[in-house]
Design a protein around this motif. Sequence first.
Motif, PDB file in Angstrom:
ATOM      1  N   ILE A  88       6.185  10.006  -1.657  1.00 51.24           N
ATOM      2  CA  ILE A  88       5.603   8.692  -1.408  1.00 51.24           C
ATOM      3  C   ILE A  88       4.112   8.643  -1.958  1.00 51.24           C
ATOM      4  O   ILE A  88       3.491   9.929  -1.875  1.00 51.24           O
ATOM      5  CB  ILE A  88       5.674   8.820   0.045  1.00 51.24           C
ATOM      6  N   ARG A  89       3.602   7.541  -2.557  1.00 51.52           N
ATOM      7  CA  ARG A  89       2.482   7.392  -2.748  1.00 51.52           C
ATOM      8  C   ARG A  89       1.678   6.146  -1.845  1.00 51.52           C
ATOM      9  O   ARG A  89       2.356   5.271  -1.706  1.00 51.52           O
ATOM     10  CB  ARG A  89       2.179   6.794  -4.167  1.00 51.52           C
ATOM     11  N   ARG A  90       0.511   6.526  -1.478  1.00 46.68           N
ATOM     12  CA  ARG A  90      -0.308   5.574  -0.622  1.00 46.68           C
ATOM     13  C   ARG A  90      -1.467   5.302  -1.189  1.00 46.68           C
ATOM     14  O   ARG A  90      -2.244   6.062  -1.717  1.00 46.68           O
ATOM     15  CB  ARG A  90      -0.533   5.869   1.003  1.00 46.68           C
ATOM     16  N   THR A 127       2.987   3.720   7.657  1.00 43.41           N
ATOM     17  CA  THR A 127       2.790   3.895   6.306  1.00 43.41           C
ATOM     18  C   THR A 127       1.392   3.605   5.350  1.00 43.41           C
ATOM     19  O   THR A 127       1.541   3.466   4.537  1.00 43.41           O
ATOM     20  CB  THR A 127       3.326   2.637   5.928  1.00 43.41           C
ATOM     21  N   ARG A 128       0.153   3.840   6.472  1.00 40.62           N
ATOM     22  CA  ARG A 128      -1.147   3.667   5.792  1.00 40.62           C
ATOM     23  C   ARG A 128      -1.491   4.948   5.292  1.00 40.62           C
ATOM     24  O   ARG A 128      -1.219   6.074   5.729  1.00 40.62           O
ATOM     25  CB  ARG A 128      -1.971   3.145   6.951  1.00 40.62           C
ATOM     26  N   LEU A 129      -2.632   4.883   4.384  1.00 46.98           N
ATOM     27  CA  LEU A 129      -3.054   5.976   3.838  1.00 46.98           C
ATOM     28  C   LEU A 129      -3.535   7.100   5.011  1.00 46.98           C
ATOM     29  O   LEU A 129      -3.498   8.284   4.705  1.00 46.98           O
ATOM     30  CB  LEU A 129      -4.358   5.642   2.685  1.00 46.98           C
ATOM     31  N   THR A 177      -2.626  10.919  -3.388  1.00 44.93           N
ATOM     32  CA  THR A 177      -2.515  10.294  -1.877  1.00 44.93           C
ATOM     33  C   THR A 177      -3.253  11.363  -1.047  1.00 44.93           C
ATOM     34  O   THR A 177      -3.917  10.868  -0.119  1.00 44.93           O
ATOM     35  CB  THR A 177      -1.048  10.239  -1.336  1.00 44.93           C
ATOM     36  N   THR A 202       7.234   4.299  -3.482  1.00 38.42           N
ATOM     37  CA  THR A 202       8.372   5.225  -3.172  1.00 38.42           C
ATOM     38  C   THR A 202       8.601   5.694  -4.522  1.00 38.42           C
ATOM     39  O   THR A 202       8.941   4.852  -5.535  1.00 38.42           O
ATOM     40  CB  THR A 202       9.746   4.685  -2.560  1.00 38.42           C
ATOM     41  N   SER A 256      -5.377   0.404   2.273  1.00 38.94           N
ATOM     42  CA  SER A 256      -5.105  -1.098   2.542  1.00 38.94           C
ATOM     43  C   SER A 256      -6.123  -1.441   3.508  1.00 38.94           C
ATOM     44  O   SER A 256      -7.103  -0.736   3.682  1.00 38.94           O
ATOM     45  CB  SER A 256      -3.847  -0.732   3.608  1.00 38.94           C
ATOM     46  N   ILE A 285       3.269  12.415   5.971  1.00 37.82           N
ATOM     47  CA  ILE A 285       3.771  11.780   4.678  1.00 37.82           C
ATOM     48  C   ILE A 285       5.082  12.374   4.249  1.00 37.82           C
ATOM     49  O   ILE A 285       5.071  13.524   4.508  1.00 37.82           O
ATOM     50  CB  ILE A 285       2.871  11.860   3.547  1.00 37.82           C
ATOM     51  N   TRP A 300       0.832  -1.202  -0.105  1.00 31.68           N
ATOM     52  CA  TRP A 300      -0.025   0.016  -0.133  1.00 31.68           C
ATOM     53  C   TRP A 300       0.703   1.221   0.042  1.00 31.68           C
ATOM     54  O   TRP A 300       0.169   2.502  -0.047  1.00 31.68           O
ATOM     55  CB  TRP A 300      -1.105   0.017   1.307  1.00 31.68           C
ATOM     56  N   GLN A 301       2.229   1.168   0.032  1.00 35.63           N
ATOM     57  CA  GLN A 301       3.070   2.292  -0.011  1.00 35.63           C
ATOM     58  C   GLN A 301       3.964   2.258  -0.989  1.00 35.63           C
ATOM     59  O   GLN A 301       4.672   1.128  -0.923  1.00 35.63           O
ATOM     60  CB  GLN A 301       3.491   2.524   1.315  1.00 35.63           C
TER      61      GLN A 301
END
Length: 173
Positions: free
Chosen positions: A127-129, A116-118, A94, A79, A132, A123, A76-77
């Motif tokens: 980073i893109r989330r 690391t969760r949305l 994100t 780079t 999850s 942030i 879910w994450q």
Amino acid sequence: MVNQVDAFGNGFLGLTSNQLALLSKATITTADLADGYLALTSGTTITLDTDAAGYGWFIDSTPLTNEEFAVGANLWQFTALEGRAAAGHIDLMTVLMHELGHVMGLDHVSSAVDGTRLMAGSIDPGIRRVPSALDLGAVASSTEPGTGTDVVGASPLTSFRTPSKWRSSNPAR
């Protein structure tokens, strides 16, 4: 993205008809927010910082492909790949997904649980989330959507019921 909610219909990611209705009422504006702040959500209104706290927004013309990013240890994450347009910038998709979670009544996922969760409270650039199972479980248990206030902006949060800051976790800029 917000205006396309009707295309998903009931049952999209387990969303209730109430949550879908709130998403279709969401509005997005821009303003020069205080230093370090990325976005502010109040009710169904999302305000984005004009320059993503000085990092600049990465606006993805192909948001469903993630070709600018590499998958890390978590599915879910992602780079940003070095040399790609997303590197060093804040991913607008994100931030919008995170803020739409607040429109539906979701709180932050504690950094102590998983940063690391949305729906985590901070942030970093590049980073893109994506949602999850932990984030989606919060959607299923959300009972009072569209009533909260959230400020997105750089330090982990410890209080989830008061107006909160979600910033880039690298306040050097």
